[in-house]
Design a protein around this motif. Sequence first.
Motif, PDB file in Angstrom:
ATOM      1  N   SER A  82     -17.784 -19.298  -7.014  1.00  0.00           N
ATOM      2  CA  SER A  82     -18.277 -18.897  -8.318  1.00  0.00           C
ATOM      3  C   SER A  82     -19.254 -17.753  -8.169  1.00  0.00           C
ATOM      4  N   ALA A  83     -19.112 -16.991  -7.110  1.00  0.00           N
ATOM      5  CA  ALA A  83     -20.015 -15.862  -6.894  1.00  0.00           C
ATOM      6  C   ALA A  83     -19.968 -14.880  -8.050  1.00  0.00           C
ATOM      7  N   ALA A  84     -18.857 -14.825  -8.761  1.00  0.00           N
ATOM      8  CA  ALA A  84     -18.747 -13.904  -9.892  1.00  0.00           C
ATOM      9  C   ALA A  84     -19.508 -14.412 -11.105  1.00  0.00           C
ATOM     10  N   ALA A  85     -19.894 -15.644 -11.092  1.00  0.00           N
ATOM     11  CA  ALA A  85     -20.574 -16.204 -12.254  1.00  0.00           C
ATOM     12  C   ALA A  85     -22.072 -16.025 -12.138  1.00  0.00           C
ATOM     13  N   HIS A  86     -22.610 -15.362 -13.118  1.00  0.00           N
ATOM     14  CA  HIS A  86     -24.049 -15.161 -13.168  1.00  0.00           C
ATOM     15  C   HIS A  86     -24.513 -15.459 -14.572  1.00  0.00           C
ATOM     16  N   ALA A  87     -25.288 -16.508 -14.748  1.00  0.00           N
ATOM     17  CA  ALA A  87     -25.722 -16.906 -16.072  1.00  0.00           C
ATOM     18  C   ALA A  87     -26.843 -16.015 -16.586  1.00  0.00           C
ATOM     19  N   ALA A  88     -27.531 -15.323 -15.717  1.00  0.00           N
ATOM     20  CA  ALA A  88     -28.644 -14.480 -16.130  1.00  0.00           C
ATOM     21  C   ALA A  88     -28.147 -13.293 -16.944  1.00  0.00           C
ATOM     22  N   ASP A  89     -29.028 -12.752 -17.768  1.00  0.00           N
ATOM     23  CA  ASP A  89     -28.683 -11.567 -18.543  1.00  0.00           C
ATOM     24  C   ASP A  89     -28.338 -10.436 -17.600  1.00  0.00           C
ATOM     25  N   PRO A  90     -27.402  -9.572 -18.030  1.00  0.00           N
ATOM     26  CA  PRO A  90     -27.042  -8.444 -17.167  1.00  0.00           C
ATOM     27  C   PRO A  90     -28.215  -7.482 -17.022  1.00  0.00           C
ATOM     28  N   PRO A  91     -28.274  -6.794 -15.893  1.00  0.00           N
ATOM     29  CA  PRO A  91     -29.362  -5.831 -15.690  1.00  0.00           C
ATOM     30  C   PRO A  91     -29.209  -4.637 -16.630  1.00  0.00           C
ATOM     31  N   LYS A  92     -30.283  -3.900 -16.805  1.00  0.00           N
ATOM     32  CA  LYS A  92     -30.250  -2.702 -17.639  1.00  0.00           C
ATOM     33  C   LYS A  92     -29.263  -1.713 -17.040  1.00  0.00           C
ATOM     34  N   GLU A  93     -28.416  -1.159 -17.892  1.00  0.00           N
ATOM     35  CA  GLU A  93     -27.352  -0.276 -17.429  1.00  0.00           C
ATOM     36  C   GLU A  93     -27.805   1.173 -17.325  1.00  0.00           C
ATOM     37  N   SER A  94     -27.256   1.823 -16.352  1.00  0.00           N
ATOM     38  CA  SER A  94     -27.412   3.258 -16.190  1.00  0.00           C
ATOM     39  C   SER A  94     -26.109   3.910 -16.621  1.00  0.00           C
ATOM     40  N   THR A  95     -26.193   5.128 -17.092  1.00  0.00           N
ATOM     41  CA  THR A  95     -24.978   5.880 -17.370  1.00  0.00           C
ATOM     42  C   THR A  95     -24.938   7.123 -16.485  1.00  0.00           C
ATOM     43  N   LYS A  96     -25.750   7.114 -15.434  1.00  0.00           N
ATOM     44  CA  LYS A  96     -25.796   8.242 -14.503  1.00  0.00           C
ATOM     45  C   LYS A  96     -24.642   8.127 -13.515  1.00  0.00           C
ATOM     46  N   PHE A  97     -23.806   9.125 -13.518  1.00  0.00           N
ATOM     47  CA  PHE A  97     -22.632   9.118 -12.662  1.00  0.00           C
ATOM     48  C   PHE A  97     -23.015   9.045 -11.184  1.00  0.00           C
ATOM     49  N   ASP A  98     -24.122   9.651 -10.807  1.00  0.00           N
ATOM     50  CA  ASP A  98     -24.565   9.592  -9.409  1.00  0.00           C
ATOM     51  C   ASP A  98     -24.884   8.161  -8.986  1.00  0.00           C
ATOM     52  N   ASP A  99     -25.401   7.338  -9.908  1.00  0.00           N
ATOM     53  CA  ASP A  99     -25.674   5.937  -9.584  1.00  0.00           C
ATOM     54  C   ASP A  99     -24.372   5.205  -9.249  1.00  0.00           C
TER      55      ASP A  99
ATOM     56  N   LYS B 184     -21.568   6.657  -8.128  1.00  0.00           N
ATOM     57  CA  LYS B 184     -21.063   7.183  -6.849  1.00  0.00           C
ATOM     58  C   LYS B 184     -21.808   6.551  -5.672  1.00  0.00           C
ATOM     59  N   ASP B 185     -23.108   6.325  -5.818  1.00  0.00           N
ATOM     60  CA  ASP B 185     -23.880   5.681  -4.749  1.00  0.00           C
ATOM     61  C   ASP B 185     -23.362   4.268  -4.478  1.00  0.00           C
ATOM     62  N   MET B 186     -23.065   3.524  -5.538  1.00  0.00           N
ATOM     63  CA  MET B 186     -22.548   2.162  -5.346  1.00  0.00           C
ATOM     64  C   MET B 186     -21.167   2.197  -4.702  1.00  0.00           C
ATOM     65  N   LEU B 187     -20.314   3.116  -5.141  1.00  0.00           N
ATOM     66  CA  LEU B 187     -18.970   3.212  -4.568  1.00  0.00           C
ATOM     67  C   LEU B 187     -19.026   3.595  -3.098  1.00  0.00           C
ATOM     68  N   THR B 188     -19.945   4.481  -2.749  1.00  0.00           N
ATOM     69  CA  THR B 188     -20.114   4.884  -1.354  1.00  0.00           C
ATOM     70  C   THR B 188     -20.558   3.704  -0.504  1.00  0.00           C
ATOM     71  N   ALA B 189     -21.536   2.947  -1.001  1.00  0.00           N
ATOM     72  CA  ALA B 189     -22.034   1.784  -0.257  1.00  0.00           C
ATOM     73  C   ALA B 189     -20.931   0.756  -0.051  1.00  0.00           C
ATOM     74  N   LEU B 190     -20.165   0.472  -1.089  1.00  0.00           N
ATOM     75  CA  LEU B 190     -19.089  -0.508  -0.970  1.00  0.00           C
ATOM     76  C   LEU B 190     -17.963   0.016  -0.089  1.00  0.00           C
ATOM     77  N   GLY B 191     -17.697   1.306  -0.160  1.00  0.00           N
ATOM     78  CA  GLY B 191     -16.639   1.910   0.642  1.00  0.00           C
ATOM     79  C   GLY B 191     -16.875   1.825   2.137  1.00  0.00           C
TER      80      GLY B 191
ATOM     81  N   LEU C  45     -12.619   2.200  -6.138  1.00  0.00           N
ATOM     82  CA  LEU C  45     -13.539   2.823  -5.191  1.00  0.00           C
ATOM     83  C   LEU C  45     -13.465   4.345  -5.182  1.00  0.00           C
ATOM     84  N   ASP C  46     -12.572   4.911  -5.979  1.00  0.00           N
ATOM     85  CA  ASP C  46     -12.409   6.362  -6.039  1.00  0.00           C
ATOM     86  C   ASP C  46     -13.228   6.919  -7.198  1.00  0.00           C
ATOM     87  N   ALA C  47     -14.232   7.714  -6.896  1.00  0.00           N
ATOM     88  CA  ALA C  47     -15.105   8.272  -7.929  1.00  0.00           C
ATOM     89  C   ALA C  47     -14.358   9.119  -8.942  1.00  0.00           C
TER      90      ALA C  47
END
Length: 181
Positions: A14-31, A33-40, A99-101
């Motif tokens: 159930s790792a996908a289940a998170h009852a907590a409110d979602p974190p504040k969202e960013s709409t910055k494309f660089d943010d 790309k950083d996550m995709l790079t880390a996961l890649g 994973l492709d930006a």
Amino acid sequence: MKRVLAFVVVLVGSAAAHAADPPKESTKFDDLKDMLTALGKAEKADVVLREGLPHPVNERKAFEAEKKKETIESAGALFYKEPLTLKADDTTTVLARLLDATSYADFRGEKKCGGFHPDYEVVVINTADKSEYRFQVCFGCHEVKVYGPKDQAVRADLTNGYDALAKVLRPYQKNRPESKE
């Protein structure tokens, strides 16, 4: 040398289940790309696919009926609890697109489709460090919300990745009834 991400489709957890409110969202494309790079950089990952409930506004009656079934909450959205089994080739395609930006573009604002509502959530877990990335995909507004470790959240429009993701994921609809509203 480019790394190839190996994967394992996971049906439990159930790792996908998170009852907590979602974190504040960013709409910055660089943010994003950083996550995709880390996961890649992950050499191996587990993948969980979950199907979203009907749209709570556009399909209100169906949503009310379906939310009585076994569900989990992830970043404020409801999904059927039972994960779906992705075929190996489909997992490869989904991961390649996610994973492709170039699959994404800057978020252009709210669409007039009733609001973001994920049709699917693809959870990718780096097996080395257990970091988790959740990709919530909305086919109605052609958007994705990506949640990463450390309360990261980015919202982007799906561009080049839309057709490939829709083609692969839509046939996995199992629990969600066809829209009648």
